[in-house]
Motif scaffolding. Structure first.
Motif, PDB file in Angstrom:
ATOM      1  N   HIS A   3       0.279  -6.810   0.772  1.00 26.70           N
ATOM      2  CA  HIS A   3       1.033  -5.692   1.325  1.00 26.70           C
ATOM      3  C   HIS A   3       0.280  -5.113   2.522  1.00 26.70           C
ATOM      4  O   HIS A   3      -0.900  -4.777   2.412  1.00 26.70           O
ATOM      5  CB  HIS A   3       1.247  -4.613   0.276  1.00 26.70           C
ATOM      6  CG  HIS A   3       1.891  -5.113  -0.978  1.00 26.70           C
ATOM      7  ND1 HIS A   3       3.247  -5.341  -1.077  1.00 26.70           N
ATOM      8  CD2 HIS A   3       1.358  -5.469  -2.178  1.00 26.70           C
ATOM      9  CE1 HIS A   3       3.533  -5.785  -2.287  1.00 26.70           C
ATOM     10  NE2 HIS A   3       2.402  -5.878  -2.971  1.00 26.70           N
ATOM     11  N   LYS A  17      -4.034   4.874  -3.282  1.00 27.20           N
ATOM     12  CA  LYS A  17      -4.284   3.924  -2.191  1.00 27.20           C
ATOM     13  C   LYS A  17      -5.704   4.127  -1.680  1.00 27.20           C
ATOM     14  O   LYS A  17      -6.024   5.159  -1.109  1.00 27.20           O
ATOM     15  CB  LYS A  17      -3.269   4.133  -1.064  1.00 27.20           C
ATOM     16  CG  LYS A  17      -3.422   3.151   0.093  1.00 27.20           C
ATOM     17  CD  LYS A  17      -2.265   3.258   1.088  1.00 27.20           C
ATOM     18  CE  LYS A  17      -2.182   4.610   1.735  1.00 27.20           C
ATOM     19  NZ  LYS A  17      -1.148   4.680   2.798  1.00 27.20           N
ATOM     20  N   THR A  45      -0.481  -2.134   4.674  1.00 24.08           N
ATOM     21  CA  THR A  45      -0.348  -0.690   4.540  1.00 24.08           C
ATOM     22  C   THR A  45      -1.234   0.011   5.565  1.00 24.08           C
ATOM     23  O   THR A  45      -2.195  -0.549   6.066  1.00 24.08           O
ATOM     24  CB  THR A  45      -0.754  -0.221   3.127  1.00 24.08           C
ATOM     25  OG1 THR A  45      -2.119  -0.576   2.889  1.00 24.08           O
ATOM     26  CG2 THR A  45       0.133  -0.864   2.071  1.00 24.08           C
ATOM     27  N   GLU A  46      -0.888   1.245   5.841  1.00 21.90           N
ATOM     28  CA  GLU A  46      -1.692   2.070   6.740  1.00 21.90           C
ATOM     29  C   GLU A  46      -2.791   2.740   5.933  1.00 21.90           C
ATOM     30  O   GLU A  46      -2.529   3.354   4.895  1.00 21.90           O
ATOM     31  CB  GLU A  46      -0.819   3.142   7.400  1.00 21.90           C
ATOM     32  CG  GLU A  46      -1.507   3.910   8.505  1.00 21.90           C
ATOM     33  CD  GLU A  46      -1.408   3.206   9.853  1.00 21.90           C
ATOM     34  OE1 GLU A  46      -2.196   3.540  10.749  1.00 21.90           O
ATOM     35  OE2 GLU A  46      -0.539   2.332   9.997  1.00 21.90           O
ATOM     36  N   TYR A  91       1.895   8.082   6.212  1.00 28.10           N
ATOM     37  CA  TYR A  91       1.368   6.854   5.618  1.00 28.10           C
ATOM     38  C   TYR A  91       1.176   7.019   4.112  1.00 28.10           C
ATOM     39  O   TYR A  91       0.183   6.577   3.547  1.00 28.10           O
ATOM     40  CB  TYR A  91       0.049   6.471   6.282  1.00 28.10           C
ATOM     41  CG  TYR A  91       0.117   6.515   7.790  1.00 28.10           C
ATOM     42  CD1 TYR A  91       1.031   5.732   8.484  1.00 28.10           C
ATOM     43  CD2 TYR A  91      -0.718   7.349   8.525  1.00 28.10           C
ATOM     44  CE1 TYR A  91       1.108   5.783   9.867  1.00 28.10           C
ATOM     45  CE2 TYR A  91      -0.654   7.397   9.909  1.00 28.10           C
ATOM     46  CZ  TYR A  91       0.260   6.616  10.567  1.00 28.10           C
ATOM     47  OH  TYR A  91       0.340   6.667  11.945  1.00 28.10           O
ATOM     48  N   PHE A  93      -3.720   0.334  -4.667  1.00 26.72           N
ATOM     49  CA  PHE A  93      -3.713  -0.462  -3.441  1.00 26.72           C
ATOM     50  C   PHE A  93      -5.155  -0.557  -2.943  1.00 26.72           C
ATOM     51  O   PHE A  93      -5.783   0.453  -2.625  1.00 26.72           O
ATOM     52  CB  PHE A  93      -2.844   0.188  -2.362  1.00 26.72           C
ATOM     53  CG  PHE A  93      -1.368   0.120  -2.632  1.00 26.72           C
ATOM     54  CD1 PHE A  93      -0.639  -0.998  -2.250  1.00 26.72           C
ATOM     55  CD2 PHE A  93      -0.702   1.167  -3.256  1.00 26.72           C
ATOM     56  CE1 PHE A  93       0.726  -1.075  -2.483  1.00 26.72           C
ATOM     57  CE2 PHE A  93       0.656   1.105  -3.495  1.00 26.72           C
ATOM     58  CZ  PHE A  93       1.381  -0.026  -3.108  1.00 26.72           C
ATOM     59  N   THR A 152       1.571   6.751   0.037  1.00 23.09           N
ATOM     60  CA  THR A 152       1.528   5.610  -0.865  1.00 23.09           C
ATOM     61  C   THR A 152       2.932   5.175  -1.242  1.00 23.09           C
ATOM     62  O   THR A 152       3.783   5.999  -1.590  1.00 23.09           O
ATOM     63  CB  THR A 152       0.747   5.985  -2.135  1.00 23.09           C
ATOM     64  OG1 THR A 152      -0.527   6.504  -1.755  1.00 23.09           O
ATOM     65  CG2 THR A 152       0.565   4.784  -3.033  1.00 23.09           C
ATOM     66  N   ASP A 153       3.179   3.873  -1.196  1.00 27.20           N
ATOM     67  CA  ASP A 153       4.495   3.313  -1.513  1.00 27.20           C
ATOM     68  C   ASP A 153       4.643   3.186  -3.028  1.00 27.20           C
ATOM     69  O   ASP A 153       4.086   2.277  -3.647  1.00 27.20           O
ATOM     70  CB  ASP A 153       4.651   1.944  -0.846  1.00 27.20           C
ATOM     71  CG  ASP A 153       6.073   1.391  -0.963  1.00 27.20           C
ATOM     72  OD1 ASP A 153       6.856   1.935  -1.765  1.00 27.20           O
ATOM     73  OD2 ASP A 153       6.380   0.415  -0.255  1.00 27.20           O
TER      74      ASP A 153
END
Length: 215
Positions: free
Chosen positions: A191, A111, A193-194, A16, A159, A18-19
């Motif tokens: 977004h 995140k 996100t996990e 998981y 995030f 960070t994108d």
């Protein structure tokens, strides 16, 4: 010069992560990514049961453990409030990729940065602790950039849900601006996100906003 790199802080599970492809209003492709984790390698492996092959940095730094996971450099035992550890992480990654530090340091991601021992605090105390955490991290990022000779603006992407009870948007904005952020903006997109707990035991999908503070 087009910047193809990125740095992340306070990473947890590699499932998981960070994108770093997302930016305000769009996306980019990254060639060089350094991910830093607060936990030392032994604790991190216990939490996430990831079998990896670490390497040992040859530079004279306080950093003891690093690894390459999915073609990205991970550095362990990095406190994002410590500018020297950020500097050391960038140097290790830049040497590995054979690129200038500025190729990676210009875009920094986090995140849901969250204070340790959160379960021991009342909500208001946790908000204040998280504000101090973001402030200290922002100052450290700026100082690290100065030490590395990076004179251009740093993009600090965060995030976090706008209604995140642990640090609501306005508290987040205040902490960043009080630390020298010149501009604060958010993406219009939501977004999914996990996110997970600091101890690595709980994860869930949650809607997050992407904020950008310009340092």
């Amino acid at each position: 010069m087009k910047v193809n790199g990125a740095l992340t802080i306070a990473e947890g599970s590699p499932k998981y992560k960070t994108d770093v492809s997302l930016v305000i209003g769009g996306s980019v492709e990254r060639k060089y990514v350094i991910r830093t984790a607060f936990d030392c390698l032994s604790i991190w492996k216990t939490k996430y049961a990831k079998n990896i092959s670490p390497f040992y940095p040859r530079l004279r730094t306080s950093i003891k453990d690093a690894a390459v996971i999915d073609n990205e450099v991970w550095i362990f035992g990095v406190d994002a409030r410590n500018y020297q550890q950020i500097v050391d992480s960038i140097k290790i990654g830049a040497r590995y990729y054979q690129v200038p530090a500025s190729e990676i340091m210009r875009d920094v991601y986090v995140k849901n940065l969250n204070a340790e021992r959160e379960n021991e605090m009342e909500l208001e105390a946790l908000i204040r602790a998280n504000m101090r955490l973001y402030q200290a991290t922002t100052v450290a990022i700026k100082r690290a950039a100065e030490v590395l000779g990076i004179r251009k603006e740093i993009n600090f992407y965060i995030f976090s849900a706008g209604k995140n009870q642990k640090i609501p948007k306005e508290n987040l904005r205040s902490s960043l601006e009080n630390s020298g952020a010149k501009k604060f903006q958010s993406d219009t997109r939501i977004h999914i996100t996990e996110i997970g707990s600091n101890d690595g035991t709980r994860t869930r999908l949650a809607p997050n906003n992407l904020f950008l503070a310009t340092l």
